[in-house]
Design a protein around this motif. Structure first.
Motif, PDB file in Angstrom:
ATOM      1  N   TRP A  75       0.869  -1.194   0.108  1.00  9.62           N
ATOM      2  CA  TRP A  75      -0.029   0.036   0.170  1.00  9.62           C
ATOM      3  C   TRP A  75       1.023   1.190  -0.020  1.00  9.62           C
ATOM      4  O   TRP A  75       1.793   1.278   0.806  1.00  9.62           O
ATOM      5  CB  TRP A  75      -0.962   0.008   1.279  1.00  9.62           C
ATOM      6  N   ASP A  76       0.617   2.180  -1.014  1.00 12.12           N
ATOM      7  CA  ASP A  76       1.282   3.360  -1.216  1.00 12.12           C
ATOM      8  C   ASP A  76       0.686   4.293  -0.622  1.00 12.12           C
ATOM      9  O   ASP A  76      -0.453   5.038  -1.068  1.00 12.12           O
ATOM     10  CB  ASP A  76       1.806   3.639  -2.743  1.00 12.12           C
ATOM     11  N   VAL A  77       0.957   5.152   0.437  1.00 15.47           N
ATOM     12  CA  VAL A  77       0.494   5.958   1.200  1.00 15.47           C
ATOM     13  C   VAL A  77       0.435   7.380   0.531  1.00 15.47           C
ATOM     14  O   VAL A  77      -0.606   8.283   0.744  1.00 15.47           O
ATOM     15  CB  VAL A  77       0.858   6.430   2.687  1.00 15.47           C
ATOM     16  N   THR A  78       1.303   7.448  -0.409  1.00 19.31           N
ATOM     17  CA  THR A  78       1.463   8.756  -1.091  1.00 19.31           C
ATOM     18  C   THR A  78       0.321   8.917  -2.248  1.00 19.31           C
ATOM     19  O   THR A  78      -0.326   9.924  -2.350  1.00 19.31           O
ATOM     20  CB  THR A  78       2.860   8.924  -1.722  1.00 19.31           C
ATOM     21  N   THR A  79       0.468   7.574  -3.051  1.00 13.24           N
ATOM     22  CA  THR A  79      -0.827   7.546  -4.036  1.00 13.24           C
ATOM     23  C   THR A  79      -2.174   6.971  -3.677  1.00 13.24           C
ATOM     24  O   THR A  79      -3.079   7.165  -4.444  1.00 13.24           O
ATOM     25  CB  THR A  79      -0.295   6.762  -5.090  1.00 13.24           C
ATOM     26  N   GLY A  80      -2.145   6.541  -2.449  1.00 12.34           N
ATOM     27  CA  GLY A  80      -3.161   5.804  -2.134  1.00 12.34           C
ATOM     28  C   GLY A  80      -3.793   4.444  -2.898  1.00 12.34           C
ATOM     29  O   GLY A  80      -5.032   4.157  -3.082  1.00 12.34           O
ATOM     30  N   GLN A  81      -2.580   3.962  -3.492  1.00 11.51           N
ATOM     31  CA  GLN A  81      -3.084   2.966  -4.349  1.00 11.51           C
ATOM     32  C   GLN A  81      -2.182   1.441  -3.597  1.00 11.51           C
ATOM     33  O   GLN A  81      -1.182   1.579  -2.965  1.00 11.51           O
ATOM     34  CB  GLN A  81      -2.213   3.127  -5.886  1.00 11.51           C
ATOM     35  N   GLN A  82      -2.798   0.525  -3.987  1.00 11.39           N
ATOM     36  CA  GLN A  82      -2.287  -0.788  -3.713  1.00 11.39           C
ATOM     37  C   GLN A  82      -1.316  -1.302  -4.833  1.00 11.39           C
ATOM     38  O   GLN A  82      -1.729  -1.401  -5.921  1.00 11.39           O
ATOM     39  CB  GLN A  82      -3.187  -2.059  -3.450  1.00 11.39           C
TER      40      GLN A  82
END
Length: 316
Positions: A75-82
């Motif tokens: 989970w990428d907290v910057t992009t909000g994507q898995q």
């Protein structure tokens, strides 16, 4: 009742980002295969890069890409994507290095890369010193015209060092001589040790050369626009492109390097412009890395690189 399986280092066998281990040479079906190259017989300054693949794998345990035997990604907290969800990353072990022989080691690198290419769409090589890039690129002679993008403090375009034509300072010169290699670019160049003749030779070939100062003045987006067209590209990253405050444990550190955010923007832009067929990360010297910062930078860069490359290229 099922229980979610969490992996906390140093639990378990060390593989890249917790990826499944595959037997070298075995037939597998994966999106990405990771290969270690524990070799530093080509470096002329600080040794120790032969321990780089193990150190990167150990640091990558912080970023497990598999959970419960499934390629879950992260989970990428910057992009909000898995990111990397569903992407099968496997660890193919190390090249069988012949410690006393450059020639046998180079042949082993080429043979291992050829075999790995039959198992996955994208290859990630963990170095090792920069001399590994030449025999690795030799395994892509079926790619037609292959572009080369180098992120590095040093040009590595010297013709020979004390008569030796195969080492970490000559690697990109040897790559440039391969008949199937097309456009080349080197970004991040700096320092007081650049050979004038090597720089002139790279310019004469038509390579794009971007210094650290030019990158700072122009910005990553402008530099990316100036990259020559490359349908297929091999990306090689010498960790000394980063500032030594971020990556102190490299074979030949140079002051005033890139920040991690600059490097991330560059590789993201490169992945959007070209189909990356392989990438390597080289020159980590763990004996000079007591706090593990350089290994951490290499491991995080590798994971984020895989994410951006796989999002912009279909390797299935």
């Amino acid at each position: 009742m099922s229980m979610k399986h969490w992996v906390f280092p140093p639990r378990g066998i060390v593989s890249f980002a917790g990826a499944p281990l595959v037997t070298p040479g075995a037939s597998v079906d994966a999106d990405v295969i990771v290969i270690g190259v524990p070799w530093d017989g080509g470096t002329g300054l600080r040794g120790g890069a032969r321990h780089g693949p193990r150190a990167i794998r150990e640091a990558s345990q912080r970023f497990p890409l598999w959970q419960d035997r499934q390629p879950t990604g992260y989970w990428d907290v910057t992009t909000g994507q898995q990111r990397l969800a569903g992407i099968t990353v496997v660890d193919g072990g190390d090249v069988p290095i012949v410690r006393a022989s450059q020639d046998h080691t180079a042949a082993a690198i080429t043979a291992t890369v050829r075999a790995a290419r039959r198992s996955a769409g994208l290859l990630l090589l963990l170095g090792g010193d920069h001399s590994l890039t030449f025999p690795a690129v030799q395994a892509f002679d079926d790619c037609g015209t292959l572009g080369i993008i180098q992120l590095d403090a040093h040009l590595d375009f010297t013709d020979a060092i004390d008569g030796v034509r195969f080492n970490s300072s000559t690697a990109l010169r040897r790559v440039s001589e391969l008949p199937f290699v097309g456009a080349m670019a080197a970004i991040g160049l700096r320092g007081l040790r650049t050979a004038r003749a090597a720089y002139a030779a790279a310019e004469a070939r038509g390579n794009l050369l971007v210094t650290r100062d030019a990158l700072r003045c122009l910005g990553p987006d402008v530099v990316l626009e100036r990259l020559p067209p490359m349908q297929q590209a091999y990306l090689t990253i010498d960790l000394d492109v980063l500032d030594p405050t971020l990556a102190p444990a490299v074979s030949a550190p140079e002051l005033d390097g890139l920040g991690y955010d600059e490097l991330r923007r560059l590789v993201s832009g490169i992945a959007r412009r070209s189909r990356i067929v392989a990438l390597d990360i080289v020159e980590l010297s763990p004996p000079h890395d007591p706090a593990g910062l350089t290994a951490l930078a290499a491991a995080q860069l590798a994971v984020e690189l895989l994410a951006v490359v796989c999002e912009n290229n279909d390797y299935r």
